[in-house]
Design a protein around this motif. Structure first.
Motif, PDB file in Angstrom:
ATOM      1  N   TYR A   1       0.997  -1.250  -0.001  1.00 14.67           N
ATOM      2  CA  TYR A   1       0.029   0.082  -0.040  1.00 14.67           C
ATOM      3  C   TYR A   1       1.011   1.295   0.035  1.00 14.67           C
ATOM      4  N   ILE A   2       1.847   1.271   0.852  1.00 14.71           N
ATOM      5  CA  ILE A   2       2.662   2.379   0.799  1.00 14.71           C
ATOM      6  C   ILE A   2       3.646   2.530  -0.307  1.00 14.71           C
ATOM      7  N   TRP A   3       3.854   1.628  -0.889  1.00 13.06           N
ATOM      8  CA  TRP A   3       4.294   1.503  -2.116  1.00 13.06           C
ATOM      9  C   TRP A   3       3.429   2.090  -3.489  1.00 13.06           C
ATOM     10  N   LEU A   4       2.292   1.647  -3.288  1.00 14.60           N
ATOM     11  CA  LEU A   4       1.520   1.975  -4.480  1.00 14.60           C
ATOM     12  C   LEU A   4       0.903   3.540  -4.259  1.00 14.60           C
TER      13      LEU A   4
ATOM     14  N   TYR B   1       4.469   7.282  -1.121  1.00 14.18           N
ATOM     15  CA  TYR B   1       4.695   7.996  -0.052  1.00 14.18           C
ATOM     16  C   TYR B   1       6.065   8.667  -0.033  1.00 14.18           C
ATOM     17  N   THR B   2       6.154   9.798   0.196  1.00  9.58           N
ATOM     18  CA  THR B   2       7.284  10.596  -0.062  1.00  9.58           C
ATOM     19  C   THR B   2       8.652  10.291   0.631  1.00  9.58           C
ATOM     20  N   PHE B   3       8.557   9.474   1.464  1.00  9.90           N
ATOM     21  CA  PHE B   3       9.785   9.083   2.236  1.00  9.90           C
ATOM     22  C   PHE B   3      10.450   7.930   1.676  1.00  9.90           C
ATOM     23  N   LEU B   4       9.762   7.487   0.719  1.00 13.36           N
ATOM     24  CA  LEU B   4      10.539   6.319  -0.123  1.00 13.36           C
ATOM     25  C   LEU B   4      11.387   7.003  -1.416  1.00 13.36           C
TER      26      LEU B   4
END
Lengths: 408, 478
Positions: free
Chosen positions: B86-89, B92-95
């Motif tokens: 989910y975070i990848w899709l 998220y700007t910290f990635l």
């Protein structure tokens, strides 16, 4: 209050068999609904007419738009007087002199020492919807006289409706030069350019309406295929629509959004890259301006061209930011380039609007023309620009300190 | 179609009409599935863009499948996998930018789908719960068009209870009338009220950077701060009204998401009334397990209340952070968590200082409640700057006037909110006290018809006659 009661009612009903509706409610409830709608509609329409009354007569009643007898385009009926009260404006008198221009005085030979300006253009310089004494056509000469110490007079040969179309201006230049001007001031608006390619005389007389046909009415007419445009149901006679628009367009952000949604014909000039149609209009202006500049050069009279922004343009410039793909200065840049390429003088007043708080409040929100305050602002800006060196004959030695920083 | 537009309402009503042709649960499920797929198709008609969403759904179902097969430990890994994907899709700007997919893909409603999938996995992993959820039921639950875009977040058991009931819940003319009224009310909130409030907010924001006299600037700042919470409420709750009503017409009861949030007398109470399903979900799956885990590890009785405060902070920090991918939402989360924690500490401190009985009496005092209500509104209004603005706008707004002037503005907001909301509560109570044997006059069906007709006319004028597009549903972006 309705929210929480709805939840409570709903829960009770779901657990048990739902209570039946009394038979009378099958008639009573729809009747109550319809009655509510009718009462609200009548109430608000009454309020709208109270707050925004209008007269049956208009200034246009004293104008001839398609009279080709003089060959100089639309003109006023000589020696006519008309009154109007538009919904958003004040009671306004239009007096036309024997030459058919909106003027309280007759045009006469220039007296010695007088500096005469002839103003041309369409409804903005004409002072549409505003009493003559409050228009910049009347305020500007007084302002210039005060600044320069000279006797400055202004002949307003602008004509509402189509008088500012470049091809119309070109037609009436003989009249303009006949007044023996020291300066010709051509005040343009985006609307004049919108109609640059329109040929005169027109195929039909433009309809006179106390309420300008708003985008609402145009949009509904278009979407309904004309079905709603019946004699007994003239949308332009529903005052409540104007009232809602008047207040809604008091919000600058809402007004700009609505303006930009109007389509290329009305709002295309605000785009950073003009469409093919607007490029065509600019080409037409280029051609007309070349002709006009040629004539004024031959007559030895300076011509100053200035673009007065319309309401959405003024709002966007003052906001300082706009959606990607738009540029409210674009038209100004194009016109400056055209006018100066023909050797003319172009005064750029758009940067003045950048630091002006809410300049769009000085226009009629729905009707679109400048109101009396707007005319005052334009007069002040023009007076400052004309006396700051653009016209050597009007230059004053020391200019008042400009408190606000100009620039884009 | 993805907002509270006329087209969406018509679509929903058409689906409800079709759904009610037969009482059979198979028929109702087929209609709901078809409507949900058509809805997705209308939003993005290139099937390629749905591939990541399909992958995400399959990942969630795979997790359920493994748990059902008795691999109890896999639920933790399933949870982690779903959250990480989910975070990848959502990018998220910290990635790092390089790891994201660069072609466009569909993510509308993904945040809400996440909650549903996590809920299923967690419940499946619970030892006491043994149930099989077929792929069809899973897709119906996760892709339900009524809740796809902006919730509410419904529990599966509640969804299944209504959707798969042999005998659908009652839908008579009274209920249908109530739902139609609710749709009109929601439509008005989004397309009229929210639109007008949004215009006020935008104008106030523009005025903050204009050379205006100080009193006008202060008034612009006041308007800017005050208007947004009301706009957000009208925008979001209006949409929720519409989807709850449409779902009810399809014989599915969705949970309520709002309960007069500006009547809340404390920030803790506020989050029991605002986006209720989100805060309930996080309280159930974050606050409770976190508190229990901490209490098992830290046995000190005196520290127990502080553990509660810490868990509240974490829970509502996540509430804030869930809303967006950028650093502004980290601050938003800190302000939500901080507000809740400070509120809780205040309650604990006051109870300890005054004694329980005195504190309870104070908490019932009308003036204390009014000031608490005003302060709750002011804090929420302050925190929403990090909700709608980026850092550049925040800087522009907060440097437009001085710190002392801003403090004055917030004090004025607190005082005005205290007075206005107190008057509103008193007025509401007074009006609802006018009753007949059937209940308050103002909530009788006759009054509702008047009310709905007036709102419907206003909404019609605004959207059709004036052709004013409403601002988009804010929560669709999350």
């Amino acid at each position: 209050m309705i929210d929480s009661m709805a939840q409570s009612d709903a829960c009770k009903m779901e657990r048990t068999k739902e209570a039946k509706l009394p038979r009378r409610d099958f008639i009573l409830l729809p009747v109550i609904g319809l009655l509510t709608i009718c009462l609200i509609a009548v109430f608000f329409e009454s309020i709208a007419w109270l707050l925004f009354p209008s007269s049956r007569t208009l200034g246009e009643d004293c104008m001839m738009f398609n009279d080709s007898s003089t060959g100089t385009g639309p003109r006023g009926i000589p020696n006519a007087v008309c009154w109007e009260k538009i919904p958003e404006g004040e009671r306004t008198r239009y007096r036309f002199n024997s030459s058919g221009y909106r003027s309280e005085v007759e045009f006469r030979p220039k007296s010695a020492g007088t500096y005469r300006i002839v103003l041309v253009g369409s409804s903005f310089p004409f002072g549409m919807r505003v009493p003559a004494e409050k228009t910049f056509a009347m305020l500007l000469p007084a302002e210039l006289s005060q600044r320069t110490g000279r006797n400055v007079e202004l002949y307003n040969e602008a004509m509402a409706g189509f008088g500012g179309y470049p091809n119309i201006v070109e037609r009436r230049f003989k009249d303009v030069l006949a007044a023996n001007p020291d300066l010709i001031l051509w005040v343009l608006t985006p609307w004049d350019l919108q109609k640059a390619a329109t040929n005169w005389p027109f195929h039909e007389e433009p309809a006179n309406r106390a309420v300008k046909e708003s985008w609402v009415v145009k949009s509904i007419r278009k979407r309904s295929g004309g079905v709603l445009d019946l004699t007994i149901f003239r949308l332009d006679r529903i005052r409540v629509v104007l009232m809602f628009e008047h207040y809604l367009y008091g919000s600058r952000s809402q007004f700009v959004k609505s303006s930009l949604a109007q389509g290329d014909d009305d709002a295309g000039f605000l785009k950073a890259e003009p469409s093919a149609e607007w490029k065509k209009r600019l080409l037409q202006f280029d051609s007309n301006d070349a002709e006009i500049e040629g004539r004024v050069k031959a007559a030895g009279v300076p011509l100053v061209v200035v673009l007065v922004p319309n309401r959405p343009q003024a709002a966007m410039i003052s906001m300082g930011e706009w959606p990607a793909g738009y540029d409210p200065y674009k038209l100004d840049d194009e016109l400056r380039s055209i006018v100066t390429s023909h050797g003319g003088t172009y005064i750029d007043i758009l940067p003045e609007y950048r630091n002006m708080p809410n300049p769009e409040q000085h226009y009629f929100p729905v009707e679109g023309h400048l109101d009396a305050d707007g005319h005052g602002i334009v007069s002040e800006i023009l007076a400052r620009e004309l006396t700051s060196g653009a016209i050597p004959a009007l230059k004053v030695a020391a200019q008042p300190q400009v408190a606000q920083e100009q620039g884009r | 179609m993805d907002s509270a537009s006329f087209q969406f309402v018509l679509f929903g009503l058409a689906a409800a009409l079709l759904s009610n042709i037969s009482r059979s649960r198979v028929w109702r499920s087929v209609v709901l599935m078809a409507a949900s797929l058509v809805f997705l198709w209308l939003l993005a008609n290139n099937p390629i863009v749905f591939l990541p969403l399909i992958g995400f759904l399959l990942l969630g179902y795979a997790g359920l499948f493994l748990i059902e097969r008795g691999l109890a430990k896999s639920w933790v890994w399933s949870l982690l996998a779903v959250i990480l994907v989910y975070i990848w899709l959502k990018k998220y700007t910290f990635l790092p930018e390089g790891i994201f997919l660069h072609s466009p893909y569909f993510t509308l409603g993904l945040s809400y789908i996440l909650f549903r999938v996590l809920h299923l996995i967690i419940e499946a992993g619970d030892a006491g719960e043994k149930r099989h959820i077929g792929l069809g039921a899973y897709l119906l639950y996760t892709l339900n068009f009524a809740t796809l875009v902006s919730g509410p977040i419904q529990r599966y058991d509640e969804f299944a209870r209504d959707q798969f009931a042999d005998e659908p819940i009652v839908l008579g003319i009274r209920t249908a009338g109530l739902q139609l009224e609710r749709i009109v009310r929601g439509f008005f909130k989004v397309n009229v009220l929210a639109m007008m409030l949004h215009a006020v907010q935008e104008d106030a924001l523009a005025q903050m950077s204009q050379p205006l006299p100080l009193p006008q600037k202060l008034f612009s700042a006041f308007r800017l701060a005050v208007v947004y919470p009301f706009f957000l409420y009208a925008n979001f709750s209006g949409y929720i009204d519409i989807v709850i009503a449409l779902a009810r017409l399809m014989r599915v009861r969705l949970p309520e998401n709002f309960d007069r949030p500006f009547s809340a007398s404390s920030f803790l109470d506020f989050w029991n009334r605002w986006h209720i399903t989100l805060s309930t979900w996080l309280k159930t799956y974050v606050y409770n397990p976190l508190l229990m885990a901490l209490m098992r590890r830290i046995s000190s009785v005196s520290l127990e209340p502080l553990l509660g405060v810490f868990c509240f902070f974490v829970t509502f920090f996540l509430v804030g952070v869930w809303h967006g991918r950028t650093s502004e939402f980290v601050v938003f989360g800190i302000l939500q968590g901080g507000g809740i924690s400070i509120n809780k500490l205040w309650q604990l401190g006051l109870a300890r200082g005054l004694g329980r009985k005195s504190y309870k009496a104070l908490a019932k005092n009308a003036i204390y409640i009014a000031f608490g209500r005003g302060l709750t509104f002011s804090w929420f209004a302050f925190s929403t700057f990090w909700f709608w603005a980026n850092w550049k706008q925040i800087d522009k707004v907060f440097t437009a006037i001085g710190i002392a002037q801003w403090l004055g503005v917030w004090l004025a907001i607190w005082l005005c909110a205290t007075v206005v909301l107190a008057i509103w509560e008193a007025l509401r109570a007074a009006l609802l006290s006018i009753r007949t044997s059937e209940g308050p006059v103002l909530t009788s069906r006759y009054a509702r018809v008047v009310y709905a007709s007036a709102l419907g006319l206003a909404a019609f004028v605004m959207t059709f006659l004036l052709n004013q597009p409403a601002p988009d549903i804010v929560y669709k972006a999350f």
